[in-house]
Motif scaffolding. Structure first.
Motif, PDB file in Angstrom:
ATOM      1  N   VAL A 286      -7.607   4.477   1.833  1.00  0.00           N
ATOM      2  CA  VAL A 286      -6.216   4.135   2.128  1.00  0.00           C
ATOM      3  C   VAL A 286      -5.384   5.396   1.983  1.00  0.00           C
ATOM      4  O   VAL A 286      -5.161   5.891   0.884  1.00  0.00           O
ATOM      5  N   SER A 287      -4.939   5.940   3.096  1.00  0.00           N
ATOM      6  CA  SER A 287      -4.158   7.174   3.089  1.00  0.00           C
ATOM      7  C   SER A 287      -3.118   7.120   4.185  1.00  0.00           C
ATOM      8  O   SER A 287      -3.257   6.375   5.164  1.00  0.00           O
ATOM      9  N   ARG A 288      -2.073   7.938   4.018  1.00  0.00           N
ATOM     10  CA  ARG A 288      -1.015   8.007   5.016  1.00  0.00           C
ATOM     11  C   ARG A 288      -0.442   9.416   5.034  1.00  0.00           C
ATOM     12  O   ARG A 288      -0.526  10.162   4.056  1.00  0.00           O
ATOM     13  N   ILE A 289       0.136   9.793   6.166  1.00  0.00           N
ATOM     14  CA  ILE A 289       0.848  11.064   6.251  1.00  0.00           C
ATOM     15  C   ILE A 289       2.078  10.987   5.359  1.00  0.00           C
ATOM     16  O   ILE A 289       2.812   9.993   5.375  1.00  0.00           O
ATOM     17  N   SER A 290       2.300  12.028   4.569  1.00  0.00           N
ATOM     18  CA  SER A 290       3.329  11.986   3.526  1.00  0.00           C
ATOM     19  C   SER A 290       4.715  11.691   4.081  1.00  0.00           C
ATOM     20  O   SER A 290       5.476  10.926   3.484  1.00  0.00           O
ATOM     21  N   GLU A 291       5.057  12.271   5.220  1.00  0.00           N
ATOM     22  CA  GLU A 291       6.407  12.079   5.754  1.00  0.00           C
ATOM     23  C   GLU A 291       6.666  10.628   6.152  1.00  0.00           C
ATOM     24  O   GLU A 291       7.809  10.182   6.153  1.00  0.00           O
ATOM     25  N   ASN A 292       5.611   9.880   6.473  1.00  0.00           N
ATOM     26  CA  ASN A 292       5.789   8.473   6.802  1.00  0.00           C
ATOM     27  C   ASN A 292       6.131   7.641   5.573  1.00  0.00           C
ATOM     28  O   ASN A 292       6.748   6.580   5.690  1.00  0.00           O
TER      29      ASN A 292
ATOM     30  N   GLN B  69       0.830  -1.212   0.000  1.00  0.00           N
ATOM     31  CA  GLN B  69       0.000   0.000   0.000  1.00  0.00           C
ATOM     32  C   GLN B  69       0.858   1.253   0.000  1.00  0.00           C
ATOM     33  O   GLN B  69       0.547   2.221  -0.713  1.00  0.00           O
ATOM     34  N   ASN B  70       1.934   1.245   0.795  1.00  0.00           N
ATOM     35  CA  ASN B  70       2.817   2.414   0.827  1.00  0.00           C
ATOM     36  C   ASN B  70       3.427   2.676  -0.539  1.00  0.00           C
ATOM     37  O   ASN B  70       3.546   3.827  -0.969  1.00  0.00           O
ATOM     38  N   TRP B  71       3.822   1.585  -1.226  1.00  0.00           N
ATOM     39  CA  TRP B  71       4.403   1.755  -2.550  1.00  0.00           C
ATOM     40  C   TRP B  71       3.381   2.365  -3.510  1.00  0.00           C
ATOM     41  O   TRP B  71       3.677   3.295  -4.256  1.00  0.00           O
ATOM     42  N   ASP B  72       2.158   1.854  -3.504  1.00  0.00           N
ATOM     43  CA  ASP B  72       1.126   2.360  -4.404  1.00  0.00           C
ATOM     44  C   ASP B  72       0.785   3.816  -4.088  1.00  0.00           C
ATOM     45  O   ASP B  72       0.581   4.629  -5.000  1.00  0.00           O
ATOM     46  N   ILE B  73       0.712   4.155  -2.796  1.00  0.00           N
ATOM     47  CA  ILE B  73       0.393   5.536  -2.421  1.00  0.00           C
ATOM     48  C   ILE B  73       1.508   6.473  -2.850  1.00  0.00           C
ATOM     49  O   ILE B  73       1.255   7.557  -3.391  1.00  0.00           O
ATOM     50  N   LEU B  74       2.759   6.056  -2.632  1.00  0.00           N
ATOM     51  CA  LEU B  74       3.890   6.943  -2.920  1.00  0.00           C
ATOM     52  C   LEU B  74       4.039   7.217  -4.404  1.00  0.00           C
ATOM     53  O   LEU B  74       4.384   8.325  -4.806  1.00  0.00           O
ATOM     54  N   TYR B  75       3.761   6.213  -5.251  1.00  0.00           N
ATOM     55  CA  TYR B  75       4.011   6.380  -6.682  1.00  0.00           C
ATOM     56  C   TYR B  75       2.752   6.609  -7.508  1.00  0.00           C
ATOM     57  O   TYR B  75       2.826   7.113  -8.620  1.00  0.00           O
TER      58      TYR B  75
ATOM     59  N   PRO C 185       0.695  18.522  20.158  1.00  0.00           N
ATOM     60  CA  PRO C 185      -0.251  18.023  19.150  1.00  0.00           C
ATOM     61  C   PRO C 185      -1.368  19.010  18.850  1.00  0.00           C
ATOM     62  O   PRO C 185      -1.910  19.012  17.735  1.00  0.00           O
ATOM     63  N   GLU C 186      -1.739  19.851  19.832  1.00  0.00           N
ATOM     64  CA  GLU C 186      -2.794  20.834  19.600  1.00  0.00           C
ATOM     65  C   GLU C 186      -2.415  21.851  18.536  1.00  0.00           C
ATOM     66  O   GLU C 186      -3.290  22.459  17.895  1.00  0.00           O
ATOM     67  N   GLU C 187      -1.130  22.058  18.331  1.00  0.00           N
ATOM     68  CA  GLU C 187      -0.673  23.042  17.347  1.00  0.00           C
ATOM     69  C   GLU C 187      -0.819  22.550  15.911  1.00  0.00           C
ATOM     70  O   GLU C 187      -0.764  23.349  14.979  1.00  0.00           O
ATOM     71  N   ILE C 188      -0.989  21.254  15.734  1.00  0.00           N
ATOM     72  CA  ILE C 188      -1.067  20.675  14.386  1.00  0.00           C
ATOM     73  C   ILE C 188      -2.535  20.597  13.979  1.00  0.00           C
ATOM     74  O   ILE C 188      -3.287  19.732  14.440  1.00  0.00           O
ATOM     75  N   ASP C 189      -2.972  21.526  13.141  1.00  0.00           N
ATOM     76  CA  ASP C 189      -4.359  21.538  12.682  1.00  0.00           C
ATOM     77  C   ASP C 189      -4.523  21.031  11.257  1.00  0.00           C
ATOM     78  O   ASP C 189      -5.634  20.763  10.803  1.00  0.00           O
ATOM     79  N   HIS C 190      -3.386  20.916  10.535  1.00  0.00           N
ATOM     80  CA  HIS C 190      -3.430  20.388   9.171  1.00  0.00           C
ATOM     81  C   HIS C 190      -2.277  19.405   8.961  1.00  0.00           C
ATOM     82  O   HIS C 190      -1.205  19.553   9.563  1.00  0.00           O
ATOM     83  N   LEU C 191      -2.501  18.419   8.113  1.00  0.00           N
ATOM     84  CA  LEU C 191      -1.503  17.407   7.805  1.00  0.00           C
ATOM     85  C   LEU C 191      -1.420  17.211   6.296  1.00  0.00           C
ATOM     86  O   LEU C 191      -2.443  17.240   5.610  1.00  0.00           O
ATOM     87  N   GLN C 192      -0.214  17.025   5.816  1.00  0.00           N
ATOM     88  CA  GLN C 192      -0.022  16.705   4.407  1.00  0.00           C
ATOM     89  C   GLN C 192      -0.093  15.183   4.258  1.00  0.00           C
ATOM     90  O   GLN C 192       0.710  14.452   4.823  1.00  0.00           O
ATOM     91  N   ILE C 193      -1.075  14.721   3.495  1.00  0.00           N
ATOM     92  CA  ILE C 193      -1.289  13.286   3.347  1.00  0.00           C
ATOM     93  C   ILE C 193      -1.298  12.915   1.865  1.00  0.00           C
ATOM     94  O   ILE C 193      -1.364  13.772   0.985  1.00  0.00           O
ATOM     95  N   MET C 194      -1.237  11.613   1.604  1.00  0.00           N
ATOM     96  CA  MET C 194      -1.397  11.082   0.259  1.00  0.00           C
ATOM     97  C   MET C 194      -2.367   9.917   0.330  1.00  0.00           C
ATOM     98  O   MET C 194      -2.404   9.183   1.327  1.00  0.00           O
ATOM     99  N   TYR C 195      -3.165   9.734  -0.712  1.00  0.00           N
ATOM    100  CA  TYR C 195      -4.166   8.680  -0.729  1.00  0.00           C
ATOM    101  C   TYR C 195      -4.241   8.051  -2.116  1.00  0.00           C
ATOM    102  O   TYR C 195      -3.798   8.637  -3.124  1.00  0.00           O
TER     103      TYR C 195
END
Length: 224
Positions: free
Chosen positions: A182-188, A106-112, A165-175
């Motif tokens: 099926v989605s994950r935080i981009s940095e992961n 899944q990580n491979w498919d999301i990343l590419y 954690p309260e300071e984080i109101d937005h996250l960069q994700i990929m799906y």
């Protein structure tokens, strides 16, 4: 001239680095394939010889080896190996860095193949786990996919010790475009060094314990 470089994806190399310049031929090392094949053949032959010789000796004198195995610590080493592997599995799963075959695919498919989006944080939960004094937090988030639907997801993120954690109101994700659930935080997806380190560490520990177990079994059967 047009500031574009054609790239290709070699599906056979997933989930490792599959990107190559499409103008070049995609090659593989034939010598490396031969070396890996020889290692597999030698390992299988060695296991077959050891098991067949051991079973032959055990069946010839079953009563003797029943007493020998009762007083031997071979089974204790095997149980220790199983218990340690199970403990590491639970620990890595709790930390959130466990990468099995399905997750890696899944990580491979999301990343590419995935699509990037900015997700809004809906909540979080502290896992109680720290990596280098940095807290691991489970975030729940929502984002809008290409069809305009609101999609909910969750993933773990390492928070620096001077960050809340309260300071984080937005996250960069990929799906995945064909399965937005099926989605994950981009940095992961981008930071794979720690996962590689854990895989290497786990293989080294398993190798050491397996060598000890095989040596103990060999000593018990052939020198008792």
């Amino acid at each position: 001239m047009d500031k574009k470089i054609p790239l290709g994806l070699n599906i056979a190399r997933k989930p490792k680095d599959p990107i190559y310049l499409s103008q070049q031929m995609c090659r593989f090392s034939f010598g490396f394939v031969i070396l890996c094949s020889l290692k597999a053949v030698i390992y299988v032959i060695g296991c077959y010889v050891l098991v067949s010789e051991s079973l032959g000796k055990i069946f010839l004198n079953q009563e003797h080896y029943e007493i020998v195995f009762k007083s031997s610590n071979t089974w204790q080493i095997g149980m220790l190996l199983f218990g340690l592997s199970f403990f590491l599995y639970l620990l890595l799963e709790k930390i959130g860095v466990l990468v099995n075959g399905k997750t890696m695919h899944q990580n491979w498919d999301i990343l590419y193949y995935g699509i990037g989006a900015t997700a809004k944080t809906m909540g979080y939960k502290k896992t109680g786990t720290k990596i280098n004094n940095n807290l691991v937090v489970q975030f729940q988030y929502t984002f809008v996919d290409i069809a305009g639907d609101n999609i909910y997801g969750s993933d773990k993120k390492v928070i620096h010790e001077n960050q809340s954690p309260e300071e984080i109101d937005h996250l960069q994700i990929m799906y995945l475009p064909y399965d937005p659930s099926v989605s994950r935080i981009s940095e992961n997806l981008e930071s794979l060094e720690f996962n590689r380190f854990l895989n290497i560490l786990f293989m080294i520990v398993s190798f050491i314990f397996s060598v000890v177990f095989i040596f103990s079994f060999y000593k018990t059967v052939f020198h008792s």
